[in-house]
Write a protein that holds these residues in place. Structure first.
Motif, PDB file in Angstrom:
ATOM      1  N   SER A 171      33.272  -7.622 -27.949  1.00  0.00           N
ATOM      2  CA  SER A 171      31.973  -8.247 -28.312  1.00  0.00           C
ATOM      3  C   SER A 171      31.474  -7.407 -29.745  1.00  0.00           C
ATOM      4  N   VAL A 172      31.787  -6.070 -29.642  1.00  0.00           N
ATOM      5  CA  VAL A 172      31.484  -5.476 -30.955  1.00  0.00           C
ATOM      6  C   VAL A 172      32.232  -5.810 -32.104  1.00  0.00           C
ATOM      7  N   ALA A 173      33.475  -6.090 -31.804  1.00  0.00           N
ATOM      8  CA  ALA A 173      34.458  -6.431 -33.042  1.00  0.00           C
ATOM      9  C   ALA A 173      33.980  -7.898 -33.488  1.00  0.00           C
ATOM     10  N   TYR A 174      33.487  -8.950 -32.779  1.00  0.00           N
ATOM     11  CA  TYR A 174      33.082 -10.147 -33.280  1.00  0.00           C
ATOM     12  C   TYR A 174      31.938 -10.086 -33.723  1.00  0.00           C
ATOM     13  N   ASP A 175      31.077  -9.281 -33.335  1.00  0.00           N
ATOM     14  CA  ASP A 175      29.703  -9.192 -34.089  1.00  0.00           C
ATOM     15  C   ASP A 175      29.928  -8.406 -35.558  1.00  0.00           C
ATOM     16  N   LEU A 176      30.855  -7.445 -35.586  1.00  0.00           N
ATOM     17  CA  LEU A 176      31.243  -6.694 -37.037  1.00  0.00           C
ATOM     18  C   LEU A 176      31.811  -7.715 -37.923  1.00  0.00           C
ATOM     19  N   TYR A 236      39.502 -16.057 -35.820  1.00  0.00           N
ATOM     20  CA  TYR A 236      39.712 -14.778 -36.623  1.00  0.00           C
ATOM     21  C   TYR A 236      41.177 -14.196 -36.424  1.00  0.00           C
ATOM     22  N   ARG A 237      41.739 -13.910 -37.590  1.00  0.00           N
ATOM     23  CA  ARG A 237      43.005 -12.991 -37.646  1.00  0.00           C
ATOM     24  C   ARG A 237      42.870 -12.012 -38.443  1.00  0.00           C
ATOM     25  N   VAL A 238      43.588 -10.828 -38.195  1.00  0.00           N
ATOM     26  CA  VAL A 238      43.582  -9.596 -38.691  1.00  0.00           C
ATOM     27  C   VAL A 238      44.962  -9.159 -39.255  1.00  0.00           C
ATOM     28  N   PRO A 239      45.103  -8.967 -40.506  1.00  0.00           N
ATOM     29  CA  PRO A 239      46.407  -8.597 -41.031  1.00  0.00           C
ATOM     30  C   PRO A 239      46.892  -7.154 -40.624  1.00  0.00           C
ATOM     31  N   VAL A 240      48.161  -7.198 -39.804  1.00  0.00           N
ATOM     32  CA  VAL A 240      48.405  -5.884 -39.414  1.00  0.00           C
ATOM     33  C   VAL A 240      48.858  -4.926 -40.373  1.00  0.00           C
ATOM     34  N   ALA A 241      49.192  -5.338 -41.728  1.00  0.00           N
ATOM     35  CA  ALA A 241      49.415  -4.166 -42.939  1.00  0.00           C
ATOM     36  C   ALA A 241      48.024  -3.596 -43.127  1.00  0.00           C
ATOM     37  N   ALA A 242      46.892  -4.346 -43.136  1.00  0.00           N
ATOM     38  CA  ALA A 242      45.624  -3.603 -43.144  1.00  0.00           C
ATOM     39  C   ALA A 242      45.205  -2.825 -42.087  1.00  0.00           C
ATOM     40  N   ILE A 243      45.407  -3.032 -40.825  1.00  0.00           N
ATOM     41  CA  ILE A 243      45.361  -2.132 -39.807  1.00  0.00           C
ATOM     42  C   ILE A 243      46.101  -0.761 -40.011  1.00  0.00           C
ATOM     43  N   LEU A 244      47.440  -1.099 -40.365  1.00  0.00           N
ATOM     44  CA  LEU A 244      48.335   0.217 -40.603  1.00  0.00           C
ATOM     45  C   LEU A 244      47.802   1.022 -41.766  1.00  0.00           C
ATOM     46  N   HIS A 245      47.146   0.356 -42.756  1.00  0.00           N
ATOM     47  CA  HIS A 245      46.862   0.974 -43.814  1.00  0.00           C
ATOM     48  C   HIS A 245      45.334   1.854 -43.467  1.00  0.00           C
ATOM     49  N   ALA A 246      44.624   1.319 -42.901  1.00  0.00           N
ATOM     50  CA  ALA A 246      43.384   1.769 -42.514  1.00  0.00           C
ATOM     51  C   ALA A 246      43.591   3.008 -41.405  1.00  0.00           C
ATOM     52  N   LEU A 247      44.560   3.002 -40.823  1.00  0.00           N
ATOM     53  CA  LEU A 247      44.955   4.083 -40.027  1.00  0.00           C
ATOM     54  C   LEU A 247      46.076   4.905 -40.727  1.00  0.00           C
ATOM     55  N   VAL A 253      38.441  -3.579 -41.108  1.00  0.00           N
ATOM     56  CA  VAL A 253      39.563  -4.006 -42.100  1.00  0.00           C
ATOM     57  C   VAL A 253      39.169  -5.570 -42.306  1.00  0.00           C
ATOM     58  N   ALA A 254      39.818  -6.015 -43.475  1.00  0.00           N
ATOM     59  CA  ALA A 254      39.342  -7.284 -43.997  1.00  0.00           C
ATOM     60  C   ALA A 254      39.834  -8.218 -42.633  1.00  0.00           C
ATOM     61  N   VAL A 255      38.974  -9.365 -42.413  1.00  0.00           N
ATOM     62  CA  VAL A 255      39.420 -10.397 -41.469  1.00  0.00           C
ATOM     63  C   VAL A 255      39.441 -11.551 -41.899  1.00  0.00           C
ATOM     64  N   LEU A 256      40.300 -12.182 -41.420  1.00  0.00           N
ATOM     65  CA  LEU A 256      40.493 -13.914 -41.912  1.00  0.00           C
ATOM     66  C   LEU A 256      39.845 -14.689 -41.121  1.00  0.00           C
ATOM     67  N   ARG A 257      39.271 -15.816 -41.316  1.00  0.00           N
ATOM     68  CA  ARG A 257      38.679 -16.616 -40.558  1.00  0.00           C
ATOM     69  C   ARG A 257      39.066 -17.998 -41.046  1.00  0.00           C
ATOM     70  N   PHE A 258      39.715 -18.596 -39.840  1.00  0.00           N
ATOM     71  CA  PHE A 258      40.291 -19.945 -39.813  1.00  0.00           C
ATOM     72  C   PHE A 258      39.512 -20.719 -39.021  1.00  0.00           C
ATOM     73  N   GLY A 259      38.466 -21.493 -39.415  1.00  0.00           N
ATOM     74  CA  GLY A 259      37.529 -22.118 -38.575  1.00  0.00           C
ATOM     75  C   GLY A 259      36.872 -21.225 -37.699  1.00  0.00           C
ATOM     76  N   SER A 260      37.251 -21.346 -36.471  1.00  0.00           N
ATOM     77  CA  SER A 260      36.158 -20.509 -35.415  1.00  0.00           C
ATOM     78  C   SER A 260      37.281 -19.231 -35.116  1.00  0.00           C
TER      79      SER A 260
END
Length: 132
Positions: free
Chosen positions: A51-56, A73-84, A64-71
């Protein structure tokens, strides 16, 4: 209505699992997710509730950047790795040898850099205007 995309069976659980793994997110496990993952999985990686993730994500404040396709959400794995601060691939970084005539001086001494001048034990220091 819940679709299989929201609860994928191939996504590792957050806690201990029946296969003996402790549920810890390693770089290898994150990379195994593929090029993108769903928001709930990304939330577990960052230690957030769904719920916190969807709110954020709705507010544009997910870590990290989140891609939205209609309803969806998708998150690029490369962005997760970079953030970590994890490498994007399993391949180790190539080790580049130091240059032969860089700032390393025979005997293991290095050139020293100060705010006003660069000094090297190898080069004579001659003051110039404004650089004493």
């Amino acid at each position: 209505m819940t679709t299989p995309e929201h609860h994928s069976n191939d996504v590792p659980p957050a806690g201990p699992s029946s296969d003996g793994s402790d549920g810890t997110w390693t770089a290898q496990r994150i990379r195994a997710l593929g090029p993108v993952t769903d928001l709930a999985t990304a939330a577990r990686i960052f230690g957030l509730s769904r719920s916190v993730a969807y709110d954020l994500a709705k507010r544009g404040q997910f870590p990290v950047a989140v891609l939205r396709f209609g309803s969806r959400y998708r998150v690029p794995v490369a962005a997760i790795l970079h953030a970590l601060h994890l490498p994007a691939t399993d391949d180790p970084e190539p080790i580049t040898p130091p240059p032969d005539d860089g700032d390393l001086i025979a005997g293991g001494r290095h050139a020293s850099i100060t705010p006003h001048r660069i000094r090297s034990h190898r080069l004579p220091h001659t003051p110039t205007e404004g650089n004493t």
